[in-house]
Enzyme design. Structure first.
Site, PDB file in Angstrom:
ATOM      1  N   ASP A 288       2.131   2.772  10.313  1.00 31.13           N
ATOM      2  CA  ASP A 288       2.279   3.397   9.012  1.00 31.13           C
ATOM      3  C   ASP A 288       3.701   3.960   8.952  1.00 31.13           C
ATOM      4  O   ASP A 288       4.427   3.984   9.941  1.00 31.13           O
ATOM      5  CB  ASP A 288       1.206   4.478   8.779  1.00 31.13           C
ATOM      6  CG  ASP A 288       1.015   4.742   7.289  1.00 31.13           C
ATOM      7  OD1 ASP A 288      -0.054   5.254   6.909  1.00 31.13           O
ATOM      8  OD2 ASP A 288       1.921   4.414   6.498  1.00 31.13           O
TER       9      ASP A 288
HETATM   10  C1  GLC Z   1       2.182   5.457   3.240  1.00 31.34           C
HETATM   11  C2  GLC Z   1       0.687   5.310   3.425  1.00 31.34           C
HETATM   12  C3  GLC Z   1       0.232   3.898   3.645  1.00 31.34           C
HETATM   13  C4  GLC Z   1       1.129   2.976   2.837  1.00 31.34           C
HETATM   14  C5  GLC Z   1       2.506   3.032   3.454  1.00 31.34           C
HETATM   15  C6  GLC Z   1       3.516   2.195   2.675  1.00 31.34           C
HETATM   16  O1  GLC Z   1       2.633   6.586   3.904  1.00 31.34           O
HETATM   17  O2  GLC Z   1       0.082   6.103   4.435  1.00 31.34           O
HETATM   18  O3  GLC Z   1      -1.144   3.819   3.251  1.00 31.34           O
HETATM   19  O4  GLC Z   1       0.633   1.653   2.886  1.00 31.34           O
HETATM   20  O5  GLC Z   1       2.989   4.362   3.578  1.00 31.34           O
HETATM   21  O6  GLC Z   1       3.695   2.726   1.403  1.00 31.34           O
END
Ligand code: GLC
Length: 746
Positions: A288
């Protein structure tokens, strides 16, 4: 002279190899051969480049580290993927830059297409309330078609985290509290996104997230630590991820949280032992946002060098935005801290997907502006959005049968801070909403009733401030109308990521506004629009008609009007328990009985109960009313004793006993009454959504099999134990209509 020959030889080698790399990829060889042949051409630096993912700064969805050199790094083959780049034009431009690299490896473009791309669908928690797996799959299918036409290869969805805590704002992204329903919805969404399979130009790679147990964040506070038993992990939180693996999810995303002291990003037990080991997963795992780097504040790594080492060792294949990989992996390999074989495994997983997506055959196959203009925002897509939106609405109360409202009503007062709101209909994680027209409740009612009705409006108050000066106008407006429709709830950014709330009441003075309108004595219906279960006890106790409409997206107003005026009979059932108070949280339907269960709502002494509040929630999991009524009769079992893998056919007659056609979600719950590990008082094991005309009946069947009876015993072995089982059938987890018992003898 010598140097010149050496330089010429190098140029010849690299030139030939890049042509070789390209030509050999065209040859009719197996996927693995193509991957391995390309891998063999790659320098260590190029391999590490494939593991590096950057965001476009314009559309960042997390904290960004300024880096103006991204385009050059793309041209140098140091970026394997970008996120938050949208549109055939922009993705083409960046892909052209990637193809200037030595081996011309195309990039993957990822985006959070969580509930629609151009046409915004209901938030996932709302869609879960439809219990309509076909509608949910279609929603994902349309989102994929639109995203793929806009240059997107990969959506960071479905979010399959079980959510039992409504203080956690991200419950809006998932399928609620139940493992069985959540697993079926995970499968439907993966199938929707991936369609006919990777390589089809309407398919995008799915991404099961956030692995794992992110929804169990302590105190419902986003990113907070998670501590749970292996049994809870395996029985409640992991099955939707396994369902995503079985459905063929191309990728996974790990989670920000630590699990039992080890951050998911650096958690070999999760990523190597379970996902890539036990489940034999051959897709790839993206971290993430910056979660690799966040192992430093977690106190698990002392710097990015160590964080990169722990993450790649634990099975995190791609680094989203932390730069830990691109800045440290080459050195880690040269320092012999990380074997190059681990890098190779991660690169293979990523290259495999790029081949499967057909990007080596044509890196621009998703970058067609004509197709983008033709596919996005079609009437058909809006129709599907309106359909699933209506199916997602939950009727919580309808005393005196005020609903459905008559279309011949002379005057309607639409009141409340969400009555005319369009922007709040989009919910969190919506993508192209600013180019899409989001239909407000007001517009939906206006469109439904046309100009023969007098439509009055007053905002009454803001969503979350304490000003009540608008109440007088709202009350005066209500007094002029035949019926009052009140639209309250959350702003679009009050649920979602980093949106935890300790107080989940109706924000601001909205409930005071409802009281003021209620006291006019006018017929009143309240619509609650939110991304999570909210608490509104006064309203629930007093207002005769209440609809929970979540955030429904592009077609919100039309869907709400369809339900309000009876063109769609509400059929939604709550995918999450609604508490009476934050003090009850976590409160969910599949609780344990304890040694001192509360026999009824009277607390009494020495019972597992509160002195100041019932144990029961305000609204139970699986609850939802209809404009009609249903009866459950004629329960039959094919046998009352089974052994081995024998099954029981359970049947009953479901009848529509009211005057409106409508759909009922008949739910099957099981209780293993005595076992070597205590079992929940009930667990959802089946459901059927049945549409019936007034007076119509249908015999509904459920099959009970041994798999339904299994659980993890004291040795954590998945097994069913002989004994007595109760099964229950009804229209909600707290509204059982039929029940009986059967024995498993061996
Ligand atoms: C965010 C979220 C994740 C998302 C990623 C890209 O922090 O936790 O669910 O897909 O970053 O935006």
């Amino acid at each position: 002279m010598m140097k010149k020959n050496l330089l010429a030889a190098c140029l010849l080698f690299f030139g030939a190899s890049s042509m070789f790399a390209q030509t050999s990829l065209k040859a009719n060889v197996s996927l693995e051969q193509k991957v391995n042949r390309l891998l063999a051409q790659m320098t260590l630096e190029e391999k590490v480049g494939q593991l590096n993912q950057y965001t476009s700064d314009r559309l960042a969805t997390g904290p960004i580290a300024p880096n103006s050199n991204k385009l050059n790094e793309i041209k140098q083959g140091k970026v394997g993927s970008m996120l938050n780049v949208r549109g055939a034009k922009d993705t083409r431009m960046l892909q052209e830059a990637a193809l200037q690299s030595r081996l011309k490896i195309p990039m993957l473009f990822g985006l959070d297409v969580i509930h629609g791309y151009r046409v915004t669908f209901p938030i996932p928690l709302a869609e879960a309330a439809s219990w309509d797996l076909d509608a949910i799959e279609l929603s994902a299918r349309i989102a994929a078609k639109e995203a793929a036409a806009a240059g997107i290869h990969w959506t960071f969805a479905p979010m399959v985290d079980i959510g039992r805590d409504p203080r956690w704002g991200r419950v809006m992204e998932g399928a609620g509290e139940d493992t069985y329903l959540g697993s079926l919805i995970a499968k439907a969404r993966v199938h929707g996104f991936q369609g006919k399979g990777l390589g089809d130009t309407s398919a995008v790679m799915a991404c099961a997230k956030h692995f794992a147990a992110y929804g169990a964040a302590l105190a419902g506070r986003d990113y907070n630590s998670v501590d749970m038993s292996d049994r809870m992990l395996w029985e409640v939180y992991l099955p939707p991820f396994k369902a995503a693996v079985d459905a063929g999810a191309a990728t996974f995303m790990n989670s920000f949280n630590e699990l039992n002291g080890i951050p998911a990003t650096g958690n070999s037990f999760l990523q190597r032992h379970i996902l890539k080991g036990k489940w034999k997963y051959n897709g790839f795992v993206v971290s993430d946002w910056n979660s690799i780097g966040e192992m430093i504040p977690h106190g698990f790594a002392k710097d990015n060098y160590e964080a990169a080492q722990y993450a790649i060792t634990a099975g995190s294949d791609m680094d989203m935005e932390s730069r830990s990989y691109i800045n440290n992996l080459v050195k880690l390999v040269k320092d012999k801290k990380v074997p190059e074989s681990l890098i190779d495994d991660a690169v293979r997983r990523i290259l495999r997907k790029k081949f499967e997506m057909g990007l080596f055959d044509d890196p621009f196959r998703f970058c067609n502006e004509e197709r983008e203009n033709a596919v996005l925002n079609s009437v058909e897509h809006h129709k599907a959005a309106r359909d699933v939106s209506a199916k997602s609405i939950v009727l919580l109360k309808n005393e005196n049968n005020l609903l459905p409202l008559s279309k011949q009503v002379k005057s309607v007062a639409l009141i409340g801070p969400l009555a005319k709101s369009e922007v709040d209909m989009k919910g969190f994680w919506s993508v192209e909403w600013q180019h899409d027209h989001l239909v407000s409740l007001y517009e939906g009612v206006q469109s439904k009733l046309g100009d023969q009705v007098q439509l009055l409006y007053a905002k009454g108050c803001e969503i979350k401030d304490s000003v009540q000066t608008g109440f007088a106008e709202a009350v005066a407006t209500a007094q002029k109308a035949d019926v009052v429709i009140v639209a309250v709830g959350e702003a679009f950014n009050m649920s979602g990521e980093a949106k935890s709330r300790a107080n989940i009441g109706l924000p601001g003075v909205q409930e005071e506004l409802i009281k003021a309108l209620y006291n006019t004595g006018k017929p009143i219906v309240v619509l609650v629009m939110a991304g999570r279960p909210l608490i509104f006890n006064w309203t629930a106790d007093h207002v005769p008609s209440i609809l929970y409409t979540w955030w429904l997206g592009s077609e919100a107003g039309h869907a709400m009007a369809d339900v309000l005026f009876g063109d769609y009979n509400p059929s939604g059932k709550l995918p999450m328990t609604f508490p009476r108070s934050e003090g009850q949280i976590p409160v969910f339907y599949n609780y344990k009985n304890t040694g001192r269960p509360l026999v009824n709502e009277r607390a009494g002494n020495y019972r597992s109960a509160y002195l100041d509040m019932p144990n029961s929630p305000r609204y139970a999991f699986g609850y939802g009313l209809s404009y009609t009524t249903f009866s459950y009769n004629d329960l039959k079992l094919s046998k009352s004793t089974i052994k081995g893998n024998e099954i029981i056919d359970v049947s009953f007659t479901l009848s529509n006993t009211g005057k409106y056609a409508g759909a009922e979600v008949a739910q099957l719950y099981l209780h293993d009454q005595v076992a070597s590990v205590t079992r929940p008082v009930k667990e959802l094991k089946g459901f059927e959504k049945v549409f019936l005309q007034p007076g119509e009946s249908k015999v509904v069947h459920f099959t009970i099999d041994r798999e339904m009876l299994c659980f993890y015993n004291q040795q954590m072995k998945w097994t069913a134990e002989p004994g007595s089982f109760k099964f229950m059938i009804g229209g909600a987890s707290d509204n059982i209509k039929l029940e009986s018992k059967f024995e498993l003898t061996q």
